[in-house]
Design a protein around this motif. Structure first.
Motif, PDB file in Angstrom:
ATOM      1  N   LYS A 304      17.596 -99.238 -79.143  1.00  0.00           N
ATOM      2  CA  LYS A 304      17.806 -99.382 -78.482  1.00  0.00           C
ATOM      3  C   LYS A 304      17.273-100.588 -77.217  1.00  0.00           C
ATOM      4  CE  LYS A 304      19.796 -94.970 -77.765  1.00  0.00           C
ATOM      5  NZ  LYS A 304      19.110 -93.248 -77.464  1.00  0.00           N
ATOM      6  N   LYS A 305      15.780-100.378 -77.465  1.00  0.00           N
ATOM      7  CA  LYS A 305      15.692-101.656 -76.687  1.00  0.00           C
ATOM      8  C   LYS A 305      15.414-102.753 -76.694  1.00  0.00           C
ATOM      9  CE  LYS A 305      12.298 -99.034 -74.073  1.00  0.00           C
ATOM     10  NZ  LYS A 305      10.842 -98.633 -73.167  1.00  0.00           N
ATOM     11  N   ILE A 306      15.066-102.998 -77.541  1.00  0.00           N
ATOM     12  CA  ILE A 306      14.930-104.475 -78.554  1.00  0.00           C
ATOM     13  C   ILE A 306      16.614-105.565 -78.924  1.00  0.00           C
ATOM     14  CG2 ILE A 306      13.677-105.823 -80.457  1.00  0.00           C
ATOM     15  CD1 ILE A 306      11.856-104.214 -80.338  1.00  0.00           C
ATOM     16  N   TRP A 307      17.314-104.640 -80.418  1.00  0.00           N
ATOM     17  CA  TRP A 307      18.519-104.803 -80.672  1.00  0.00           C
ATOM     18  C   TRP A 307      19.471-104.965 -79.231  1.00  0.00           C
ATOM     19  CZ3 TRP A 307      20.860-107.685 -83.617  1.00  0.00           C
ATOM     20  CH2 TRP A 307      22.071-107.925 -83.277  1.00  0.00           C
ATOM     21  N   PHE A 308      19.727-103.961 -78.951  1.00  0.00           N
ATOM     22  CA  PHE A 308      20.603-103.676 -78.170  1.00  0.00           C
ATOM     23  C   PHE A 308      20.589-104.191 -76.617  1.00  0.00           C
ATOM     24  CE2 PHE A 308      22.211 -99.447 -78.398  1.00  0.00           C
ATOM     25  CZ  PHE A 308      22.937 -99.065 -79.618  1.00  0.00           C
ATOM     26  N   THR A 309      18.992-105.248 -76.162  1.00  0.00           N
ATOM     27  CA  THR A 309      19.118-106.294 -75.382  1.00  0.00           C
ATOM     28  C   THR A 309      19.028-107.356 -75.207  1.00  0.00           C
ATOM     29  OG1 THR A 309      16.985-104.478 -74.462  1.00  0.00           O
ATOM     30  CG2 THR A 309      17.044-107.363 -73.723  1.00  0.00           C
ATOM     31  N   PHE A 310      18.660-108.056 -77.198  1.00  0.00           N
ATOM     32  CA  PHE A 310      18.763-108.898 -77.661  1.00  0.00           C
ATOM     33  C   PHE A 310      20.308-109.452 -77.803  1.00  0.00           C
ATOM     34  CE2 PHE A 310      19.028-111.651 -81.275  1.00  0.00           C
ATOM     35  CZ  PHE A 310      19.265-112.222 -80.440  1.00  0.00           C
ATOM     36  N   LYS A 311      21.221-108.828 -78.120  1.00  0.00           N
ATOM     37  CA  LYS A 311      22.955-108.169 -78.478  1.00  0.00           C
ATOM     38  C   LYS A 311      23.774-108.335 -77.251  1.00  0.00           C
ATOM     39  CE  LYS A 311      25.193-104.431 -79.613  1.00  0.00           C
ATOM     40  NZ  LYS A 311      25.608-104.027 -79.635  1.00  0.00           N
ATOM     41  N   TYR A 312      22.891-107.943 -75.993  1.00  0.00           N
ATOM     42  CA  TYR A 312      23.382-107.943 -74.337  1.00  0.00           C
ATOM     43  C   TYR A 312      23.819-109.239 -74.118  1.00  0.00           C
ATOM     44  CZ  TYR A 312      26.230-103.969 -75.226  1.00  0.00           C
ATOM     45  OH  TYR A 312      27.409-102.809 -75.026  1.00  0.00           O
ATOM     46  N   ARG A 315      25.142-112.081 -75.739  1.00  0.00           N
ATOM     47  CA  ARG A 315      26.479-111.966 -75.469  1.00  0.00           C
ATOM     48  C   ARG A 315      26.465-112.702 -74.029  1.00  0.00           C
ATOM     49  NH1 ARG A 315      29.371-106.418 -76.319  1.00  0.00           N
ATOM     50  NH2 ARG A 315      28.326-106.885 -78.112  1.00  0.00           N
ATOM     51  N   PHE A 316      26.121-111.930 -73.629  1.00  0.00           N
ATOM     52  CA  PHE A 316      26.293-113.024 -71.724  1.00  0.00           C
ATOM     53  C   PHE A 316      26.082-114.161 -71.977  1.00  0.00           C
ATOM     54  CE2 PHE A 316      23.290-114.175 -68.362  1.00  0.00           C
ATOM     55  CZ  PHE A 316      24.346-114.142 -67.300  1.00  0.00           C
ATOM     56  N   ARG A 317      25.133-114.297 -73.063  1.00  0.00           N
ATOM     57  CA  ARG A 317      24.839-116.148 -72.706  1.00  0.00           C
ATOM     58  C   ARG A 317      26.082-117.330 -73.570  1.00  0.00           C
ATOM     59  NH1 ARG A 317      20.373-117.764 -71.934  1.00  0.00           N
ATOM     60  NH2 ARG A 317      18.094-116.094 -71.748  1.00  0.00           N
ATOM     61  N   LEU A 318      26.562-116.218 -74.292  1.00  0.00           N
ATOM     62  CA  LEU A 318      28.116-117.101 -75.065  1.00  0.00           C
ATOM     63  C   LEU A 318      29.117-116.945 -73.758  1.00  0.00           C
ATOM     64  CD1 LEU A 318      27.718-115.696 -78.897  1.00  0.00           C
ATOM     65  CD2 LEU A 318      26.880-117.691 -77.220  1.00  0.00           C
ATOM     66  N   ARG A 319      29.173-116.075 -73.194  1.00  0.00           N
ATOM     67  CA  ARG A 319      30.618-115.734 -72.173  1.00  0.00           C
ATOM     68  C   ARG A 319      30.187-116.860 -70.957  1.00  0.00           C
ATOM     69  NH1 ARG A 319      31.069-109.448 -71.336  1.00  0.00           N
ATOM     70  NH2 ARG A 319      32.432-108.637 -73.332  1.00  0.00           N
ATOM     71  N   CYS A 320      28.845-116.817 -70.414  1.00  0.00           N
ATOM     72  CA  CYS A 320      29.001-117.907 -70.195  1.00  0.00           C
ATOM     73  C   CYS A 320      29.023-119.060 -70.435  1.00  0.00           C
ATOM     74  CB  CYS A 320      27.221-117.590 -69.161  1.00  0.00           C
ATOM     75  SG  CYS A 320      26.975-116.558 -68.224  1.00  0.00           S
ATOM     76  N   GLY A 321      28.244-119.472 -71.506  1.00  0.00           N
ATOM     77  CA  GLY A 321      28.835-120.935 -71.723  1.00  0.00           C
ATOM     78  C   GLY A 321      30.434-121.265 -72.201  1.00  0.00           C
ATOM     79  N   ASN A 322      31.165-120.431 -72.359  1.00  0.00           N
ATOM     80  CA  ASN A 322      32.363-120.400 -72.833  1.00  0.00           C
ATOM     81  C   ASN A 322      33.547-120.631 -71.667  1.00  0.00           C
ATOM     82  OD1 ASN A 322      32.297-120.488 -75.199  1.00  0.00           O
ATOM     83  ND2 ASN A 322      32.448-117.958 -75.970  1.00  0.00           N
ATOM     84  N   ILE A 331      24.025-106.659 -67.003  1.00  0.00           N
ATOM     85  CA  ILE A 331      24.016-106.390 -67.814  1.00  0.00           C
ATOM     86  C   ILE A 331      23.814-105.092 -68.362  1.00  0.00           C
ATOM     87  CG2 ILE A 331      22.418-107.035 -70.002  1.00  0.00           C
ATOM     88  CD1 ILE A 331      21.966-110.020 -69.022  1.00  0.00           C
ATOM     89  N   GLN A 332      24.239-104.456 -69.368  1.00  0.00           N
ATOM     90  CA  GLN A 332      23.715-103.257 -69.101  1.00  0.00           C
ATOM     91  C   GLN A 332      22.445-102.663 -69.350  1.00  0.00           C
ATOM     92  OE1 GLN A 332      25.949-100.623 -71.647  1.00  0.00           O
ATOM     93  NE2 GLN A 332      25.119 -99.194 -70.955  1.00  0.00           N
ATOM     94  N   ASN A 333      21.799-102.312 -69.040  1.00  0.00           N
ATOM     95  CA  ASN A 333      20.331-101.528 -69.553  1.00  0.00           C
ATOM     96  C   ASN A 333      20.115-100.743 -70.251  1.00  0.00           C
ATOM     97  OD1 ASN A 333      17.503-101.835 -68.804  1.00  0.00           O
ATOM     98  ND2 ASN A 333      17.531-100.740 -66.510  1.00  0.00           N
ATOM     99  N   TYR A 334      19.101-100.428 -71.130  1.00  0.00           N
ATOM    100  CA  TYR A 334      18.697 -99.585 -71.840  1.00  0.00           C
ATOM    101  C   TYR A 334      17.040 -99.154 -71.843  1.00  0.00           C
ATOM    102  CZ  TYR A 334      23.806-100.407 -74.620  1.00  0.00           C
ATOM    103  OH  TYR A 334      25.397-100.141 -74.470  1.00  0.00           O
ATOM    104  N   ASP A 335      17.517 -99.190 -70.882  1.00  0.00           N
ATOM    105  CA  ASP A 335      15.981 -97.529 -70.341  1.00  0.00           C
ATOM    106  C   ASP A 335      15.201 -96.887 -70.594  1.00  0.00           C
ATOM    107  OD1 ASP A 335      14.432 -96.978 -66.802  1.00  0.00           O
ATOM    108  OD2 ASP A 335      13.930 -97.390 -69.178  1.00  0.00           O
TER     109      ASP A 335
END
Length: 341
Positions: A304-312, A315-322, A331-335
Motif C-alpha cells: 500500500k505504501k510503496i508499490w501503490f505509490t510507485f505505480k501511481y 502512471r502519472f508521469r506516463l500520462r504527463c509525458g503522453n 494522485i490518490q494518497n494511500y495513507d
C-alpha cells in the motif's frame, strides 16, 4: 589418502562453504535489515515506541556489520586473502571496528528486552520509565562505552615479524580469551537479553488483568513476542562462535598435526562464523516467522505504501509525458491509517 591431502581437502571444502553461504547470508541480511528499517519507520503504530527504536538502531548496526566486517571475513576464510596480515593500519582498524560493530547490536537487543520489560510491567511507575528519551540515552551510553572498550584494540593489535595480525600483549591476551569472548561477547548479552525477555513475557501474560486499550495490548504482545524470539536467536547463534573462540585461544596444535589444524582453523571456524553472522542477518526473518501481525504489517507497507505509490507515480508521469500536461493531476494518497490494530 595422506594427511596433507586430507587437510587440503578440508580447507577446500571450508573455502567453498564460506563463499557460498557467506554471500547468501550477506545478501539476505542486506535485504532483511533494509526491509526492517522501512517497515518500522513507515507505520504510525510504531512511531515513538522505544522497543521499535532499538530494533531500528539494531538493523542499522547490522547493515554496518555486514557491509564492513563480513566481506573481509569472506575474503579471509573463502579466498584466503587476509589484508590484516598485509597492513598494520588495517590490522588495528579492523580489530577496533569489529569489536564495536559486534557488541553494539548485541547490547541493543538487551536494551530492547529491558524496555519491553518496563513497558509491560504491572506497576505504573515502571511503565512510565519506558520512554524514547531513555531509549536514546541507553543507545548513546552503549555506543560510548563500547567505543571506549575498543580503544585498546587499536594499540594492542600488531603485526610482528611473523606478519600475523594478533595481540601479543600478555595481559590483554588473557583478557581477550578469558573476558572478552566468554563475558562481553558471550554470557553477558545472552543472560541480560534472556532474563528481561522472559520477564517481559511473564508480564504480558498478565496484561489482560489491566485496564488498557486493546490496541496497546496487542502492540505489547506483538513486541514482546518479537523481543523474546530475537533474544532466543541471539543466544543460539552467538554461542557456537563464542565457544569456538574460547577453545581455539586455549589449545595448542603441533605443526605436524595437519588434519587437526585444518579442522580447527578452517572447518570449525567457517561453520561457527557462518552461524554467528546469521545473528546480524536474520532479525527481519525472525520477526516475520514469529509474528503474523508483523507479516501483515510488512505487506501493508510494501504493497500500500510503496508499490501503490510507485505505480501511481509512474502512471502519472506516463500520462504527463503522453498528454504534455502542465498542471499536475491529483494522485490518490494511500495513507495507511489502518495500522492492523
Amino acid at each position: 589418502m595422506s594427511s596433507s591431502s586430507t587437510a587440503q581437502l578440508i580447507i577446500n571444502i571450508s573455502e567453498h562453504c564460506m563463499i557460498g553461504f557467506g554471500l547468501f547470508i550477506l545478501l539476505m541480511g542486506l535485504i532483511g535489515n533494509t526491509l526492517n528499517i522501512i517497515v518500522l519507520n513507515n507505520l504510525r503504530l510504531f512511531r515513538g515506541n522505544p522497543s521499535v527504536f532499538f530494533f531500528t538502531f539494531e538493523s542499522i548496526c547490522n547493515l554496518a556489520q555486514l557491509l564492513i566486517n563480513y566481506p573481509t571475513r569472506i575474503m579471509m576464510d573463502g579466498f584466503a586473502v587476509n589484508y590484516t596480515d598485509m597492513s598494520l593500519i588495517w590490522c588495528k582498524m579492523r580489530a577496533f571496528i569489529v569489536s564495536i560493530l559486534t557488541l553494539v547490536p548485541m547490547f541493543t537487543v538487551c536494551c530492547a528486552s529491558f524496555d519491553q520489560f518496563l513497558s509491560t510491567h504491572n506497576q505504573a511507575n515502571f511503565r512510565q520509565r519506558s520512554t524514547l528519551v531513555l531509549a536514546k540515552y541507553l543507545t548513546f551510553s552503549i555506543v560510548f562505552i563500547v567505543i571506549l572498550h575498543g580503544i585498546p584494540f587499536l594499540f594492542l593489535f600488531d603485526l610482528p615479524p611473523s606478519n600475523i595480525c594478533a595481540t601479543y600483549n600478555a595481559i590483554f591476551s588473557r583478557y581477550y580469551s578469558s573476558v572478552y569472548y566468554p563475558v562481553m561477547q558471550g554470557a553477558l548479552p545472552m543472560f541480560v537479553a534472556s532474563l528481561f525477555s522472559i520477564l517481559a513475557f511473564r508480564n504480558v501474560r498478565r496484561i489482560v488483568r489491566r485496564r488498557i486499550r486493546i490496541v496497546r495490548r496487542r502492540l505489547d504482545r506483538q513486541l514482546t513476542a518479537m523481543v523474546l524470539s530475537r533474544a532466543a536467536c541471539l543466544v543460539v547463534l552467538i554461542l557456537p562462535f563464542t565457544a569456538y573462540r574460547i577453545y581455539i585461544l586455549n589449545i595448542t596444535v603441533q605443526p605436524d598435526q595437519l588434519v587437526l589444524s585444518a579442522i580447527n582453523n578452517n572447518l570449525l571456524e567457517v561453520v561457527t562464523v557462518t552461524i554467528f553472522y546469521i545473528n546480524y542477518s536474520a532479525n527481519f526473518y525472525i520477526f516475520v516467522a514469529t509474528s503474523s501481525r508483523y507479516r501483515r504489517q510488512v505487506m501493508q507497507v510494501l504493497v500500500k505504501k510503496i508499490w501503490f505509490t510507485f505505480k501511481y507515480q509512474l502512471r502519472f508521469r506516463l500520462r504527463c509525458g503522453n498528454e504534455n500536461r502542465i498542471a499536475p493531476e491529483e494522485i490518490q494518497n494511500y495513507d495507511a491509517s489502518i495500522e492492523l490494530e
